[in-house]
Design a protein around this motif. Structure first.
Motif, PDB file in Angstrom:
ATOM      1  N   PRO A 161       0.852  -1.198   0.000  1.00 47.06           N
ATOM      2  CA  PRO A 161       0.000   0.000   0.000  1.00 47.06           C
ATOM      3  C   PRO A 161       0.888   1.249   0.000  1.00 47.06           C
ATOM      4  CG  PRO A 161      -0.658  -1.550   1.727  1.00 47.06           C
ATOM      5  CD  PRO A 161       0.636  -2.036   1.185  1.00 47.06           C
TER       6      PRO A 161
ATOM      7  N   ARG B 108       5.252   5.617   4.856  1.00 48.43           N
ATOM      8  CA  ARG B 108       5.645   5.529   6.264  1.00 48.43           C
ATOM      9  C   ARG B 108       7.083   5.042   6.414  1.00 48.43           C
ATOM     10  NH1 ARG B 108       2.472   1.728   7.828  1.00 48.43           N
ATOM     11  NH2 ARG B 108       4.135   0.258   8.188  1.00 48.43           N
TER      12      ARG B 108
ATOM     13  N   GLN C 243       9.977   7.251   8.130  1.00 48.40           N
ATOM     14  CA  GLN C 243      10.667   6.759   9.327  1.00 48.40           C
ATOM     15  C   GLN C 243      12.169   6.591   9.068  1.00 48.40           C
ATOM     16  OE1 GLN C 243       8.336   3.256  10.226  1.00 48.40           O
ATOM     17  NE2 GLN C 243       6.829   4.425  11.403  1.00 48.40           N
TER      18      GLN C 243
ATOM     19  N   THR D 267       0.228   8.648  19.230  1.00 50.72           N
ATOM     20  CA  THR D 267      -1.098   8.391  18.650  1.00 50.72           C
ATOM     21  C   THR D 267      -1.085   7.194  17.709  1.00 50.72           C
ATOM     22  OG1 THR D 267      -0.569   9.894  16.868  1.00 50.72           O
ATOM     23  CG2 THR D 267      -1.810  10.799  18.730  1.00 50.72           C
ATOM     24  N   ARG D 268      -0.173   6.273  17.951  1.00 49.97           N
ATOM     25  CA  ARG D 268      -0.058   5.115  17.050  1.00 49.97           C
ATOM     26  C   ARG D 268      -1.263   4.215  17.194  1.00 49.97           C
ATOM     27  NH1 ARG D 268       2.237   1.140  20.530  1.00 49.97           N
ATOM     28  NH2 ARG D 268       2.607   2.188  22.490  1.00 49.97           N
TER      29      ARG D 268
ATOM     30  N   THR E 155       7.336   1.729  20.410  1.00 50.25           N
ATOM     31  CA  THR E 155       6.039   1.547  19.737  1.00 50.25           C
ATOM     32  C   THR E 155       5.605   0.084  19.669  1.00 50.25           C
ATOM     33  OG1 THR E 155       7.125   1.348  17.607  1.00 50.25           O
ATOM     34  CG2 THR E 155       6.453   3.562  18.278  1.00 50.25           C
TER      35      THR E 155
ATOM     36  N   ARG F 244       1.135  -2.122  12.527  1.00 47.96           N
ATOM     37  CA  ARG F 244       1.285  -1.252  11.364  1.00 47.96           C
ATOM     38  C   ARG F 244       0.925  -1.922  10.048  1.00 47.96           C
ATOM     39  NH1 ARG F 244       1.162   4.046  12.058  1.00 47.96           N
ATOM     40  NH2 ARG F 244       2.735   4.817  13.492  1.00 47.96           N
ATOM     41  N   ASP F 245       1.436  -3.145   9.846  1.00 50.51           N
ATOM     42  CA  ASP F 245       1.228  -3.812   8.565  1.00 50.51           C
ATOM     43  C   ASP F 245       0.687  -5.213   8.776  1.00 50.51           C
ATOM     44  OD1 ASP F 245       2.418  -1.781   6.804  1.00 50.51           O
ATOM     45  OD2 ASP F 245       4.249  -2.271   7.902  1.00 50.51           O
TER      46      ASP F 245
ATOM     47  N   ALA G 239      -1.440  -5.281   3.629  1.00 55.11           N
ATOM     48  CA  ALA G 239      -2.328  -4.147   3.916  1.00 55.11           C
ATOM     49  C   ALA G 239      -1.703  -3.349   5.052  1.00 55.11           C
ATOM     50  CB  ALA G 239      -3.708  -4.632   4.316  1.00 55.11           C
ATOM     51  N   THR G 240      -2.061  -2.100   5.134  1.00 56.50           N
ATOM     52  CA  THR G 240      -1.520  -1.260   6.197  1.00 56.50           C
ATOM     53  C   THR G 240      -2.661  -0.673   7.015  1.00 56.50           C
ATOM     54  OG1 THR G 240       0.122   0.440   6.637  1.00 56.50           O
ATOM     55  CG2 THR G 240      -1.444   0.902   4.877  1.00 56.50           C
TER      56      THR G 240
ATOM     57  N   GLU H 196      -4.797   2.000   8.617  1.00 48.08           N
ATOM     58  CA  GLU H 196      -5.091   3.420   8.372  1.00 48.08           C
ATOM     59  C   GLU H 196      -5.669   3.999   9.661  1.00 48.08           C
ATOM     60  OE1 GLU H 196      -4.498   4.830   5.492  1.00 48.08           O
ATOM     61  OE2 GLU H 196      -4.320   3.170   4.060  1.00 48.08           O
ATOM     62  N   ARG H 197      -4.949   4.937  10.263  1.00 45.67           N
ATOM     63  CA  ARG H 197      -5.409   5.503  11.533  1.00 45.67           C
ATOM     64  C   ARG H 197      -5.943   6.921  11.337  1.00 45.67           C
ATOM     65  NH1 ARG H 197      -4.256   2.327  15.600  1.00 45.67           N
ATOM     66  NH2 ARG H 197      -2.649   0.754  15.270  1.00 45.67           N
TER      67      ARG H 197
ATOM     68  N   ARG I 289      -6.830  10.779  12.995  1.00 46.60           N
ATOM     69  CA  ARG I 289      -5.972  11.714  13.737  1.00 46.60           C
ATOM     70  C   ARG I 289      -6.002  11.443  15.242  1.00 46.60           C
ATOM     71  NH1 ARG I 289      -3.405  15.736  11.713  1.00 46.60           N
ATOM     72  NH2 ARG I 289      -3.753  16.420   9.578  1.00 46.60           N
TER      73      ARG I 289
ATOM     74  N   GLY J  19      -6.011   8.649  16.582  1.00 48.19           N
ATOM     75  CA  GLY J  19      -5.324   7.388  16.862  1.00 48.19           C
ATOM     76  C   GLY J  19      -6.187   6.164  16.690  1.00 48.19           C
TER      77      GLY J  19
ATOM     78  N   PHE K 214       2.943  -6.845  11.555  1.00 53.63           N
ATOM     79  CA  PHE K 214       4.235  -6.241  11.907  1.00 53.63           C
ATOM     80  C   PHE K 214       4.012  -4.918  12.623  1.00 53.63           C
ATOM     81  CE2 PHE K 214       5.312  -8.853   8.221  1.00 53.63           C
ATOM     82  CZ  PHE K 214       6.383  -9.561   8.742  1.00 53.63           C
TER      83      PHE K 214
ATOM     84  N   ASP L  60       6.030  -1.119  13.866  1.00 46.80           N
ATOM     85  CA  ASP L  60       6.839  -0.103  13.189  1.00 46.80           C
ATOM     86  C   ASP L  60       8.219  -0.644  12.853  1.00 46.80           C
ATOM     87  OD1 ASP L  60       5.574   2.207  12.573  1.00 46.80           O
ATOM     88  OD2 ASP L  60       5.666   3.009  14.614  1.00 46.80           O
TER      89      ASP L  60
END
Lengths: 172, 452
Positions: A111, A117, A121, A171-172, B50, B86-87, B109-110, B112-113, B115, B117, B146, B148
């Motif tokens: 994607p 990202r 990073q 905010t992850r 993270t 994340r992924d 796929a990733t 999608e967050r 604002r 969170g 996965f 970050d």
């Protein structure tokens, strides 16, 4: 979506580009090292790209660092510190490219958000190397008596970086 | 069942090289080494800060469990977007008879967050096309997540395997020949008896009880006495399809269009069923061989074709177990109703179905055997691998060829035996395949004066 062929070519380009950068940095300082370093890097790169999650990736990172470390002296000038930061960026770029190749299956398209990202990073962690080089420049050009102050400034910068990372990832 | 997030080798590599460079840099007074190690340590710090704390919940489902041959179904997975995830990478293994889209079966796929969170579950979907009919095992389906910088990975402990039914596509078949012995009450076949059908049988003088709408006015006016038309009754017939699944000879290849004997039998059975059900007849099915007993009683109607195709999708070659032999004996011993037309679809290399055909013919049934042996194996020069698969002789091509020639001679003898018992054997060629034999059987029945 970024097709698999495209992102994999880009990752491969990052690894090979980092190798070339390391060879340039080492070759300018000690040309006699190149006949030894080039074949080693070629073999390690092929190994790492074949098994990105294996020992080949670790070997490649170590070879890149050792190549530059053996060829160059301890940094004194601004150029030396800049080259150290560039080397750091090349090494972390190699690491992240190999991590991507290991994490995603060969045929999977990525994607666009994931690609963005990873690039962002990677840029942030490479910048941390630049900040460290900046601390090095300040440290090496400061009189010996100001050592504790430089150390305190370094700690402050590290703490600031950690705070920035925490804030960026809260905010992850 | 849950699994834990585990650090990846990439995280270990970054930590090892980063710390070593920092240590050497400090120990040897080499600031450049320390600087080059700092970004790697930043990667480690970022990954640790993270790192996800909870395993995500996943829900997966197939959009359907029954597809037609050549159609696709979709496997959908929703992965809970826990903090730090994340992924997502999902993999569905394809096989010889199931083609995944994409072909390698991997989809990334990733998360999608928003604002604030929050993030909805991350959906992943992989399509799978059923290349061949049959009951197929789909999977195992795997999901990996996965964090970050790929510092931590979570592998779903649940590897789902689903059973999917791929219904065969019926082939094309049409016949202008009527079935010889229609005995039912409704249908489109003309009976030999007068009744309330549509086809004109005779014009005769009016009798008490005749319907007024049957009065034929031109003849009545010409003769001066009332005359009525009579019609033949419309009747339906029962068609019993028997698919010989004891052996599957030849190879199915979707790219070249090659079919095995069982493919041809299933396609032909589907085509015959579709045709005779459309003409109002009752169609039943028996599949000989295979682990599961496949029997569909003869019924008419629009839903019967679906029932028959689903049953045909369960056909599989016999593996020769004692249970299968018992089931086969039970199937062969089952009574066939009088007047039913039995169509046996067989490659004619197993003795049991042919003996069954001869037995039924001797007991007065109309039996037709449809030869489904692939052309490549029936004549010409079969490929060595086809011969090895057909004979079971793996290590010697000459022996395999000899064994197959002997089997073909045996097959010819069986066909002659069938013909001598009055069982016609025809090759499946799609529309009109059975016309000649059905007309012949009809003439034979009329010639023998069989009162039907």
């Amino acid at each position: 979506m970024t097709p698999a062929a495209r992102w994999r070519r880009a990752a491969l380009g990052v690894v090979v580009g980092a190798d070339v950068l390391v060879l340039l940095v080492a070759g300018v300082a000690l040309p006699g090292l190149l006949p030894f370093l080039v074949p080693l890097l070629v073999v390690a790169t092929a190994w790492a790209l074949h098994r990105p999650a294996g020992w080949g990736a670790l070997t490649l990172l170590v070879l890149q660092v050792v190549g530059v470390g053996v060829a160059r002296e301890a940094p004194v000038s601004l150029t030396d510190w800049a080259l150290a930061a560039v080397t750091g960026a090349a090494v972390v770029g190699t690491h992240l490219a190999l991590s991507m190749l290991a994490a995603y299956p060969p045929g999977a398209a990525l994607p666009d958000a994931a690609v963005r990202r990873w690039v962002t990073q990677g840029f942030v962690v490479a910048t941390v190397g630049g900040i460290a080089a900046g601390i090095g420049v300040v440290g090496s050009s400061t009189p010996a008596g100001a050592g504790p102050w430089v150390l305190a400034a370094a700690f402050l910068l590290v703490a600031g970086t950690a705070a920035l990372v925490w804030r960026a990832t809260r905010t992850r | 069942m849950t699994a834990r997030w585990r650090p990846t080798r990439a995280l270990g590599r970054a930590a090892a090289v980063g710390l070593a460079m920092l240590a050497f840099g400090a120990g040897l007074g080499r600031g450049d080494l320390a600087v080059a190690g700092v970004p790697l340590l930043a990667v480690v710090v970022w990954s640790l800060v993270t790192a996800p704390r909870h395993a995500p919940r996943i829900t997966s489902r197939l959009d359907t469990r029954v597809v037609r041959e050549g159609e696709s179904l979709t496997w959908r997975v929703d992965v809970e977007s826990v903090p730090g995830l994340r992924d997502v990478v999902a993999h569905l293994a394809g096989d010889r008879w199931t083609r995944t889209v994409p072909v390698h079966g991997h989809v990334a796929a990733t998360v999608e967050r928003a604002r604030d969170g929050s993030a909805p579950d991350t959906p992943v979907a992989i399509s799978a096309e059923a290349v061949r009919w049959g009951v197929r095992r789909l999977g195992p389906a795997q999901v990996v997540a996965f964090s970050d910088l790929a510092g931590f990975a979570w592998v779903s402990p649940e590897q789902r395997v689903e059973s999917v039914s791929s219904v065969p596509r019926p082939g094309l078949f049409a016949s202008r020949a009527a079935l010889p012995h229609p005995v039912g009450l409704v249908g489109q076949h003309r009976s030999t008896r007068p009744g309330s059908g549509t086809e004109l049988a005779d014009i005769r003088a009016f009798r008490t009880g005749d319907r007024l709408r049957r009065i034929h006015w031109p003849v009545s006016l010409r003769t001066g006495t009332l005359h009525v038309t009579t019609a033949y009754a419309d009747q339906d017939a029962e068609v019993r399809l028997v698919v010989d699944g004891l052996r599957d000879l030849g190879e199915h290849d979707a790219t070249t269009g090659a079919s095995s004997s069982l493919d041809t039998a299933v396609e032909a059975a589907g085509a015959l069923a579709a045709h005779y059900l459309s003409t109002g007849d009752r169609v039943g099915l028996s599949v000989l061989g295979g682990a599961g007993l496949v029997e569909v009683p003869a019924v008419g109607g629009s839903h019967q074709l679906t029932r028959l195709l689903l049953a045909l999708g369960r056909a599989e070659p016999s593996t020769g177990t004692i249970g299968e032999e018992r089931a086969l004996r039970a199937q062969l011993g089952r009574a066939v109703p009088p007047g039913a037309v039995v169509v046996i679809l067989s490659a004619l290399v197993s003795a049991e179905p042919l003996a069954h055909a001869v037995r039924l013919a001797r007991s007065g049934h109309v039996v037709i055997v449809v030869d489904t042996l692939p052309e490549s194996l029936g004549g010409g020069h079969p490929a060595p691998e086809e011969l090895r698969a057909a004979t079971g002789v793996e290590d010697d091509d000459r022996t395999a060829s000899l064994v197959w020639r002997l089997r073909l001679l045996d097959r010819e003898r069986e066909v002659r035996r069938c013909a001598a018992a009055g069982v016609p054997v025809v090759r499946w060629r799609g529309p009109g395949s059975l016309d000649l034999v059905l007309r012949g059987v009809g003439r034979r029945a009329r010639g023998a004066g069989t009162p039907r």
